[in-house]
Scaffold this motif. Structure first.
Motif, PDB file in Angstrom:
ATOM      1  N   ARG A  58       0.469  -0.678   0.294  1.00 14.42           N
ATOM      2  CA  ARG A  58       0.027  -0.563  -0.339  1.00 14.42           C
ATOM      3  C   ARG A  58       1.281   1.454   0.277  1.00 14.42           C
ATOM      4  O   ARG A  58       0.597   2.275  -0.981  1.00 14.42           O
ATOM      5  N   SER A  59       1.649   1.668   1.013  1.00 12.48           N
ATOM      6  CA  SER A  59       2.975   2.381   1.225  1.00 12.48           C
ATOM      7  C   SER A  59       3.838   3.280  -0.436  1.00 12.48           C
ATOM      8  O   SER A  59       3.970   3.643  -0.742  1.00 12.48           O
TER       9      SER A  59
ATOM     10  N   GLY B  66       1.858   4.087  -2.830  1.00 12.24           N
ATOM     11  CA  GLY B  66       2.054   5.900  -2.459  1.00 12.24           C
ATOM     12  C   GLY B  66       0.305   5.917  -2.416  1.00 12.24           C
ATOM     13  O   GLY B  66      -0.244   7.108  -2.659  1.00 12.24           O
ATOM     14  N   LEU B  67      -0.752   5.248  -1.962  1.00 11.30           N
ATOM     15  CA  LEU B  67      -2.108   5.147  -2.037  1.00 11.30           C
ATOM     16  C   LEU B  67      -2.395   6.151  -0.547  1.00 11.30           C
ATOM     17  O   LEU B  67      -1.954   5.316   0.532  1.00 11.30           O
ATOM     18  N   GLN B  68      -3.486   6.732  -0.750  1.00 13.60           N
ATOM     19  CA  GLN B  68      -3.637   7.205   0.857  1.00 13.60           C
ATOM     20  C   GLN B  68      -4.531   6.708   1.612  1.00 13.60           C
ATOM     21  O   GLN B  68      -5.722   5.686   0.914  1.00 13.60           O
TER      22      GLN B  68
ATOM     23  N   LYS C 284      -0.269   8.527   7.338  1.00 12.69           N
ATOM     24  CA  LYS C 284       0.008   8.241   8.133  1.00 12.69           C
ATOM     25  C   LYS C 284      -1.255   8.016   9.199  1.00 12.69           C
ATOM     26  O   LYS C 284      -1.238   9.443   9.676  1.00 12.69           O
ATOM     27  N   PRO C 285      -2.204   7.663   9.082  1.00 11.14           N
ATOM     28  CA  PRO C 285      -3.400   8.049   9.827  1.00 11.14           C
ATOM     29  C   PRO C 285      -3.777   7.826  11.427  1.00 11.14           C
ATOM     30  O   PRO C 285      -4.305   7.748  11.698  1.00 11.14           O
TER      31      PRO C 285
ATOM     32  N   ALA D 250      -8.717   2.528   4.519  1.00 10.60           N
ATOM     33  CA  ALA D 250      -7.304   2.714   3.394  1.00 10.60           C
ATOM     34  C   ALA D 250      -7.936   1.490   2.156  1.00 10.60           C
ATOM     35  O   ALA D 250      -8.340   1.382   2.014  1.00 10.60           O
ATOM     36  N   PRO D 251      -6.833   1.908   1.650  1.00  7.63           N
ATOM     37  CA  PRO D 251      -6.835   2.081   0.243  1.00  7.63           C
ATOM     38  C   PRO D 251      -6.788   0.320  -0.155  1.00  7.63           C
ATOM     39  O   PRO D 251      -6.652   0.034   0.348  1.00  7.63           O
TER      40      PRO D 251
END
Ligand SMILES: Nc1ncnc2c1ncn2[C@@H]1O[C@H](COP(=O)(O)OP(=O)(O)OP(=O)(O)O)[C@@H](O)[C@H]1O
Length: 337
Positions: free
Chosen positions: A243-244, A247-249, A289-290, A315-316
């Motif tokens: 996911r990171s 680059g998805l937020q 960074k949730p 989350a994506p």
């Protein structure tokens, strides 16, 4: 040998930090009259003992070819690979004894009952008649198909057939279990039964490598996922790492007790917030960074004389991660972040 069915095998035992699978520049080129096709393209892969590893890719990405190479069925064009501590090229028999493969298509003998299929497999791997029968009975129970043990494959459901294939694969207590699309074509209820079965096999110590194009399956089961795209592993890691990497937020949506404008302006200044939007009482924050963000929003809301009535974090999905990561190496429209 212990009669614990779903435990890891004791053949060619690897140490806890040893790789169970290691490939270097592994390549398979299929040649035909019309030219050649690179199905697996310079793959460097390491899977450690005890991992539950998923190979995710669209149709034709090279998943079955890679599994075929690792399980001694397909000969590589170039590159090296070791499986369960042995060179696939120099000691294929040792590799075969240490692994088991659940193929995409049901390959049980249609003339034999499910129980006989299992026993036959056990005998081929050197078990005595009584031991093979005992183990088959136990495995059929553990896989929840003991009530259809005396039927042939044609007389059981798709899901039962899948579980029978897995049961057969466990007869010789493999160190590494390879599954090629283990739930392709089975309904969601049967899929969940297969997932639970595989979780049990993994928890008992068997290293598992599966291919799938069901993102949900990879996310449910696998600690690490390799994304295979046109024969190359283009991304590898835990679902969170992927996911990171994509680059998805994460989107945090907060419902406030009044107009969210002032809180949105304040939240926009937070370093972890990349974008803040508001619409009436609703605040939407985009972040990589949730963790802890909702707490900060509660504080900002109180400072503005408001309170938070609800908050959700999305989350994506792995679908978007997959599309984003594969579109990076493929021509065509990119997926917006
Ligand atoms: N024996 C073969 N000869 C020639 N080309 C092949 C052969 N086997 C596979 N291919 C080609 O190699 C590529 C990879 O095929 P492979 O079956 O490994 O993909 P896959 O990811 O498992 O696909 P699927 O999800 O559809 O099963 C495809 O383009 C396929 O057409």
């Amino acid at each position: 040998m212990a009669d614990r069915i779903v435990s890891g095998g004791d053949l060619l035992m690897a140490g806890p930090s040893d790789p169970v699978i290691e490939t270097k520049a592994l390549t398979k080129v299929y040649k035909s009259k019309n030219g050649s096709h690179v199905a697996v393209d310079g793959v460097n892969l390491r899977v450690d003992k005890g991992e539950f590893f998923g190979l995710l890719g669209s149709n034709g990405a090279g998943k079955s070819t890679l599994i075929g190479l690792l399980t001694t069925v397909i000969k590589p064009t170039r590159g090296r690979m070791r499986v369960a501590g042995a060179s696939v090229k120099h000691r294929p028999v040792a590799v075969k004894r240490a692994i088991s493969v659940v193929p995409q298509r049901n390959s049980l003998d249609p003339q034999l009952t499910l129980a006989e299929n299992l026993e036959f497999h056990g005998r081929m791997f050197g078990l005595g008649a009584r031991q093979a029968r005992r183990r088959a009975t136990r495995l059929l129970q553990e896989c929840g198909i003991e009530d259809v043990a005396s039927r042939t494959i044609r007389k059981v459901s798709g899901g039962q057939g899948r579980r029978a294939l897995i049961a057969r694969a466990l007869m010789h207590q493999p160190q590494v279990l390879f599954l090629d699309e283990p739930t392709a074509g089975v309904d969601i209820k049967a899929r969940r039964l297969v997932w639970n079965l595989l979780r049990g096999v993994h928890a008992a110590g068997t290293t598992i490598v599966l291919t799938t194009h069901y993102l949900e399956e990879a996310q449910e089961l696998c600690g690490r996922i390799g994304i295979l795209n046109r024969g190359k592993i283009t991304a590898i890691g835990s679902p969170d790492k992927l996911r990171s990497e994509a680059g998805l937020q994460t989107v945090v949506t907060v419902q406030l007790s009044g107009d969210a404008g002032a809180v949105a302006a304040a939240a926009d200044q937070l370093p972890e917030v990349t974008k803040a939007e508001h619409h009436g009482d609703t605040l939407r924050l985009y972040t990589h960074k949730p963790d802890g963000l909702i707490r900060e929003v509660v504080f900002l809301a109180e400072s503005a004389g408001l309170h938070v009535t609800s908050a959700t974090t999305a989350a994506p999905s792995l679908d978007r991660v997959f599309l984003t990561l594969t579109s990076k190496t493929q021509p065509g429209p990119s997926v917006p972040v």
